[in-house]
Design a protein around this motif. Structure first.
Motif, PDB file in Angstrom:
ATOM      1  N   GLU A   1       0.823  -1.207   0.000  1.00 59.06           N
ATOM      2  CA  GLU A   1       0.000   0.000   0.000  1.00 59.06           C
ATOM      3  C   GLU A   1       0.859   1.261   0.000  1.00 59.06           C
ATOM      4  O   GLU A   1       0.528   2.247  -0.663  1.00 59.06           O
ATOM      5  N   ALA A   2       1.984   1.232   0.743  1.00 57.81           N
ATOM      6  CA  ALA A   2       2.883   2.387   0.778  1.00 57.81           C
ATOM      7  C   ALA A   2       3.507   2.628  -0.591  1.00 57.81           C
ATOM      8  O   ALA A   2       3.625   3.774  -1.040  1.00 57.81           O
ATOM      9  N   VAL A   3       3.884   1.547  -1.264  1.00 60.64           N
ATOM     10  CA  VAL A   3       4.488   1.667  -2.596  1.00 60.64           C
ATOM     11  C   VAL A   3       3.479   2.228  -3.589  1.00 60.64           C
ATOM     12  O   VAL A   3       3.786   3.147  -4.364  1.00 60.64           O
ATOM     13  N   LEU A   4       2.250   1.686  -3.586  1.00 59.51           N
ATOM     14  CA  LEU A   4       1.229   2.159  -4.523  1.00 59.51           C
ATOM     15  C   LEU A   4       0.888   3.624  -4.270  1.00 59.51           C
ATOM     16  O   LEU A   4       0.757   4.410  -5.214  1.00 59.51           O
ATOM     17  N   ALA A   5       0.774   3.997  -2.997  1.00 59.71           N
ATOM     18  CA  ALA A   5       0.460   5.396  -2.668  1.00 59.71           C
ATOM     19  C   ALA A   5       1.604   6.317  -3.086  1.00 59.71           C
ATOM     20  O   ALA A   5       1.373   7.397  -3.640  1.00 59.71           O
ATOM     21  N   ALA A   6       2.851   5.891  -2.837  1.00 57.02           N
ATOM     22  CA  ALA A   6       4.007   6.716  -3.212  1.00 57.02           C
ATOM     23  C   ALA A   6       4.088   6.878  -4.724  1.00 57.02           C
ATOM     24  O   ALA A   6       4.302   7.987  -5.234  1.00 57.02           O
ATOM     25  N   ALA A   7       3.910   5.778  -5.459  1.00 61.82           N
ATOM     26  CA  ALA A   7       3.967   5.841  -6.920  1.00 61.82           C
ATOM     27  C   ALA A   7       2.853   6.730  -7.464  1.00 61.82           C
ATOM     28  O   ALA A   7       3.080   7.560  -8.351  1.00 61.82           O
ATOM     29  N   ASP A   8       1.660   6.576  -6.918  1.00 65.19           N
ATOM     30  CA  ASP A   8       0.518   7.380  -7.355  1.00 65.19           C
ATOM     31  C   ASP A   8       0.815   8.868  -7.165  1.00 65.19           C
ATOM     32  O   ASP A   8       0.622   9.683  -8.074  1.00 65.19           O
TER      33      ASP A   8
ATOM     34  N   GLY B   1      13.112  -0.873   0.336  1.00 63.10           N
ATOM     35  CA  GLY B   1      14.260  -1.107  -0.539  1.00 63.10           C
ATOM     36  C   GLY B   1      13.808  -1.329  -1.974  1.00 63.10           C
ATOM     37  O   GLY B   1      12.694  -1.807  -2.222  1.00 63.10           O
ATOM     38  N   LYS B   2      14.681  -0.982  -2.904  1.00 64.76           N
ATOM     39  CA  LYS B   2      14.344  -1.153  -4.319  1.00 64.76           C
ATOM     40  C   LYS B   2      14.055  -2.618  -4.648  1.00 64.76           C
ATOM     41  O   LYS B   2      13.191  -2.930  -5.471  1.00 64.76           O
ATOM     42  N   GLY B   3      14.763  -3.515  -3.983  1.00 63.21           N
ATOM     43  CA  GLY B   3      14.540  -4.939  -4.212  1.00 63.21           C
ATOM     44  C   GLY B   3      13.117  -5.361  -3.894  1.00 63.21           C
ATOM     45  O   GLY B   3      12.567  -6.260  -4.539  1.00 63.21           O
TER      46      GLY B   3
ATOM     47  N   GLY C   1       9.786  11.062 -15.469  1.00 63.81           N
ATOM     48  CA  GLY C   1      10.467  11.638 -14.313  1.00 63.81           C
ATOM     49  C   GLY C   1      10.345  10.829 -13.039  1.00 63.81           C
ATOM     50  O   GLY C   1      10.810  11.265 -11.985  1.00 63.81           O
ATOM     51  N   VAL C   2       9.715   9.672 -13.086  1.00 64.89           N
ATOM     52  CA  VAL C   2       9.522   8.858 -11.888  1.00 64.89           C
ATOM     53  C   VAL C   2      10.254   7.532 -12.066  1.00 64.89           C
ATOM     54  O   VAL C   2       9.904   6.743 -12.941  1.00 64.89           O
ATOM     55  N   SER C   3      11.263   7.315 -11.244  1.00 64.80           N
ATOM     56  CA  SER C   3      12.053   6.082 -11.348  1.00 64.80           C
ATOM     57  C   SER C   3      11.686   5.124 -10.219  1.00 64.80           C
ATOM     58  O   SER C   3      11.042   5.508  -9.232  1.00 64.80           O
ATOM     59  N   MET C   4      12.128   3.881 -10.354  1.00 61.75           N
ATOM     60  CA  MET C   4      11.922   2.900  -9.295  1.00 61.75           C
ATOM     61  C   MET C   4      12.637   3.346  -8.026  1.00 61.75           C
ATOM     62  O   MET C   4      12.127   3.142  -6.916  1.00 61.75           O
ATOM     63  N   ASP C   5      13.807   3.968  -8.160  1.00 64.71           N
ATOM     64  CA  ASP C   5      14.527   4.482  -6.991  1.00 64.71           C
ATOM     65  C   ASP C   5      13.697   5.532  -6.266  1.00 64.71           C
ATOM     66  O   ASP C   5      13.626   5.543  -5.037  1.00 64.71           O
ATOM     67  N   ASP C   6      13.076   6.444  -7.029  1.00 66.21           N
ATOM     68  CA  ASP C   6      12.236   7.492  -6.438  1.00 66.21           C
ATOM     69  C   ASP C   6      11.080   6.876  -5.656  1.00 66.21           C
ATOM     70  O   ASP C   6      10.754   7.312  -4.545  1.00 66.21           O
ATOM     71  N   ILE C   7      10.441   5.885  -6.255  1.00 62.46           N
ATOM     72  CA  ILE C   7       9.277   5.260  -5.619  1.00 62.46           C
ATOM     73  C   ILE C   7       9.691   4.524  -4.350  1.00 62.46           C
ATOM     74  O   ILE C   7       9.034   4.643  -3.306  1.00 62.46           O
ATOM     75  N   ALA C   8      10.787   3.775  -4.418  1.00 63.30           N
ATOM     76  CA  ALA C   8      11.267   3.046  -3.237  1.00 63.30           C
ATOM     77  C   ALA C   8      11.587   4.011  -2.104  1.00 63.30           C
ATOM     78  O   ALA C   8      11.197   3.780  -0.947  1.00 63.30           O
ATOM     79  N   ALA C   9      12.272   5.106  -2.414  1.00 61.46           N
ATOM     80  CA  ALA C   9      12.634   6.090  -1.384  1.00 61.46           C
ATOM     81  C   ALA C   9      11.379   6.719  -0.770  1.00 61.46           C
ATOM     82  O   ALA C   9      11.276   6.863   0.454  1.00 61.46           O
ATOM     83  N   ALA C  10      10.416   7.096  -1.626  1.00 61.31           N
ATOM     84  CA  ALA C  10       9.195   7.733  -1.123  1.00 61.31           C
ATOM     85  C   ALA C  10       8.361   6.779  -0.275  1.00 61.31           C
ATOM     86  O   ALA C  10       7.685   7.204   0.665  1.00 61.31           O
ATOM     87  N   ALA C  11       8.408   5.480  -0.601  1.00 54.25           N
ATOM     88  CA  ALA C  11       7.627   4.490   0.146  1.00 54.25           C
ATOM     89  C   ALA C  11       8.358   3.994   1.381  1.00 54.25           C
ATOM     90  O   ALA C  11       7.763   3.318   2.228  1.00 54.25           O
TER      91      ALA C  11
END
Length: 197
Positions: free
Chosen positions: A21-28, A52-54, A39-49
């Motif tokens: 849920e944190a990942v989906l909310a951060a990505a959204d 870890g990127k893994g 402009g939105v990378s997997m690194d950005d989403i992982a950090a915001a959520a």
């Protein structure tokens, strides 16, 4: 021992659900506030959520899988609303087609970076995406009930093509059209396609 293992499993499941849920909310949020779908990378989403990127890759596979999951979570309430409206008596098939396409267009306007990212994410074909299949099948069913519509299956594809997110983003973000302008132009296009009432 069995109880401890069961508690541990429940805790892990709850943690995994919170992370999802944190990942989906951060990505959204990131897609909604970004100036570009690139402009939105997997690194950005992982950090915001705060994960870890893994975790992203284990849970969603890749960027396309994550984007598809975000779209699904955003579409679920809209799909419920559309189903309820279709089940309500009173509106004509023609009006239901117009309402369905307006709902799709509004979704694209509000989520144009997310949807543009989905169109560019390397999914084998946008026409095989689950959300596209739902829009197409629902629209085709309504078009079959509108008198005078030839080839409802093709017409559904053609109308949805006019709502591509990259076109919506171009019209609003580059050509300066307002969302109301886009909706008005599309309503006129739909009237041309369907012909006189």
């Amino acid at each position: 021992m069995a109880r401890r293992a069961e508690r541990t499993e429940r805790t892990e499941r709850a943690d995994a659900q919170r992370n999802r849920e944190a990942v989906l909310a951060a990505a959204d949020t990131l897609f909604a506030t970004s100036t570009s779908p690139h402009g939105v990378s997997m690194d950005d989403i992982a950090a915001a959520a705060g994960v870890g990127k893994g975790t992203l890759f284990r849970r969603f596979g890749d960027r396309a899988g994550l984007i598809a999951a975000v779209i699904t979570s955003r579409l679920e309430p809209l799909q419920r609303t559309v189903r309820e409206a279709q089940e309500a008596a009173g509106s004509s098939p023609r009006q239901r087609v117009a309402d369905l396409l307006d709902a799709s267009l509004n979704f694209k306007i509000e989520n144009r970076n997310l949807m543009s990212a989905a169109e560019e994410a390397g999914i084998s074909s946008p026409y095989r995406a689950e959300h596209y299949g739902w829009w197409h099948a629902t629209l085709r069913t309504e078009l079959e009930r509108v008198p005078g519509v030839h080839a409802p299956d093709f017409t559904a594809h053609a109308l949805l093509a006019a709502l591509r997110a990259d076109l919506v983003a171009h019209l609003i973000d580059e050509e300066g059209m307002t969302p109301e302008d886009v909706r008005s132009c599309f309503a006129g296009h739909l009237a041309d396609v369907l012909g006189p009432a």
